[in-house]
Motif scaffolding. Structure first.
Motif, mmCIF file in Angstrom:
data_model
loop_
_atom_site.group_PDB
_atom_site.id
_atom_site.type_symbol
_atom_site.label_atom_id
_atom_site.label_comp_id
_atom_site.label_asym_id
_atom_site.label_seq_id
_atom_site.Cartn_x
_atom_site.Cartn_y
_atom_site.Cartn_z
ATOM 1 N N GLU A 41 -59.209 -21.399 37.750
ATOM 2 C CA GLU A 41 -60.959 -20.157 36.750
ATOM 3 C C GLU A 41 -61.328 -19.129 37.153
ATOM 4 O O GLU A 41 -62.579 -19.891 37.722
ATOM 5 C CB GLU A 41 -61.030 -21.467 35.082
ATOM 6 C CG GLU A 41 -59.562 -21.887 34.104
ATOM 7 C CD GLU A 41 -60.549 -22.137 33.167
ATOM 8 O OE1 GLU A 41 -61.313 -22.579 33.213
ATOM 9 O OE2 GLU A 41 -58.851 -22.650 32.891
ATOM 10 N N CYS A 42 -61.918 -17.808 36.599
ATOM 11 C CA CYS A 42 -62.829 -17.649 37.228
ATOM 12 C C CYS A 42 -63.644 -16.876 36.020
ATOM 13 O O CYS A 42 -62.979 -16.694 35.479
ATOM 14 C CB CYS A 42 -62.670 -16.062 38.388
ATOM 15 S SG CYS A 42 -62.006 -17.020 39.451
ATOM 16 N N TYR A 43 -65.196 -17.749 36.553
ATOM 17 C CA TYR A 43 -65.798 -16.523 34.909
ATOM 18 C C TYR A 43 -67.163 -15.603 35.948
ATOM 19 O O TYR A 43 -67.612 -16.200 36.475
ATOM 20 C CB TYR A 43 -66.431 -17.984 34.489
ATOM 21 C CG TYR A 43 -65.320 -18.282 33.464
ATOM 22 C CD1 TYR A 43 -64.537 -18.453 32.886
ATOM 23 C CD2 TYR A 43 -65.951 -20.015 34.384
ATOM 24 C CE1 TYR A 43 -63.694 -19.086 31.778
ATOM 25 C CE2 TYR A 43 -64.611 -20.811 33.131
ATOM 26 C CZ TYR A 43 -64.075 -21.043 32.269
ATOM 27 O OH TYR A 43 -62.895 -21.267 31.760
ATOM 28 N N THR A 44 -66.313 -14.803 34.919
ATOM 29 C CA THR A 44 -68.046 -13.744 36.065
ATOM 30 C C THR A 44 -69.500 -13.714 34.642
ATOM 31 O O THR A 44 -69.148 -14.246 34.010
ATOM 32 C CB THR A 44 -67.019 -12.286 34.830
ATOM 33 O OG1 THR A 44 -67.438 -11.878 33.600
ATOM 34 C CG2 THR A 44 -66.223 -11.659 35.322
ATOM 35 N N LEU A 45 -70.265 -13.197 35.130
ATOM 36 C CA LEU A 45 -71.329 -13.206 34.381
ATOM 37 C C LEU A 45 -71.144 -12.582 33.134
ATOM 38 O O LEU A 45 -72.613 -13.510 32.216
ATOM 39 C CB LEU A 45 -72.375 -12.650 35.625
ATOM 40 C CG LEU A 45 -74.189 -12.819 35.550
ATOM 41 C CD1 LEU A 45 -74.490 -14.353 35.772
ATOM 42 C CD2 LEU A 45 -74.943 -12.111 36.255
ATOM 43 N N ALA A 46 -70.938 -11.862 33.326
ATOM 44 C CA ALA A 46 -70.635 -11.255 30.929
ATOM 45 C C ALA A 46 -69.683 -12.458 30.543
ATOM 46 O O ALA A 46 -71.082 -13.023 29.147
ATOM 47 C CB ALA A 46 -70.094 -10.153 31.570
ATOM 48 N N HIS A 47 -68.929 -13.292 30.765
ATOM 49 C CA HIS A 47 -68.773 -14.505 29.843
ATOM 50 C C HIS A 47 -69.208 -15.591 30.186
ATOM 51 O O HIS A 47 -69.453 -16.416 29.083
ATOM 52 C CB HIS A 47 -66.938 -14.292 30.994
ATOM 53 C CG HIS A 47 -66.453 -15.589 30.630
ATOM 54 N ND1 HIS A 47 -66.270 -15.590 29.168
ATOM 55 C CD2 HIS A 47 -66.664 -17.411 30.634
ATOM 56 C CE1 HIS A 47 -65.300 -16.846 28.757
ATOM 57 N NE2 HIS A 47 -65.752 -18.169 29.835
#
Length: 100
Positions: A28-34
């Motif tokens: 799982e990779c979460y972006t800053l926007a997420h």
């Protein structure tokens, strides 16, 4: 003499479980926007809950109003809401047990 043949014994006589690559959960990779969106929704919901608690105790005359059915659906009489965190925990444990 011929070369010795390698023999691999199965643990407990069970065949090792091989999962196809697409079934394995991707990292799982979460972006800053997420992360910002999750934080925003979480904080907004916390405010709503605080305002609801305040209106129940009479502190706040105006604010959010909790929706309540005037004529409840009889088909939902025995409805029990799911505890999503508990469900995810059970899924996680089941996956661990199935892999071992």
């Amino acid at each position: 003499s011929p070369a010795q043949k390698l023999v691999f014994n199965r643990v407990n006589g069970k065949r090792p479980q091989v999962l196809p690559q697409q079934v394995l959960a991707p990292e799982e990779c979460y972006t800053l926007a997420h992360e910002e969106n999750v934080r925003f929704v979480y904080e907004a919901w916390q405010q709503v809950e605080q305002q609801l608690d305040g209106s129940r105790s009479g502190e706040n005359a105006c604010g959010p109003v909790q929706y309540v059915e005037k004529t409840p659906n009889p088909g939902l009489k025995n409805f029990v809401p799911i505890d999503l965190e508990e469900w995810w925990a059970q899924q996680f444990l089941a996956k661990i047990e199935n892999c071992s």
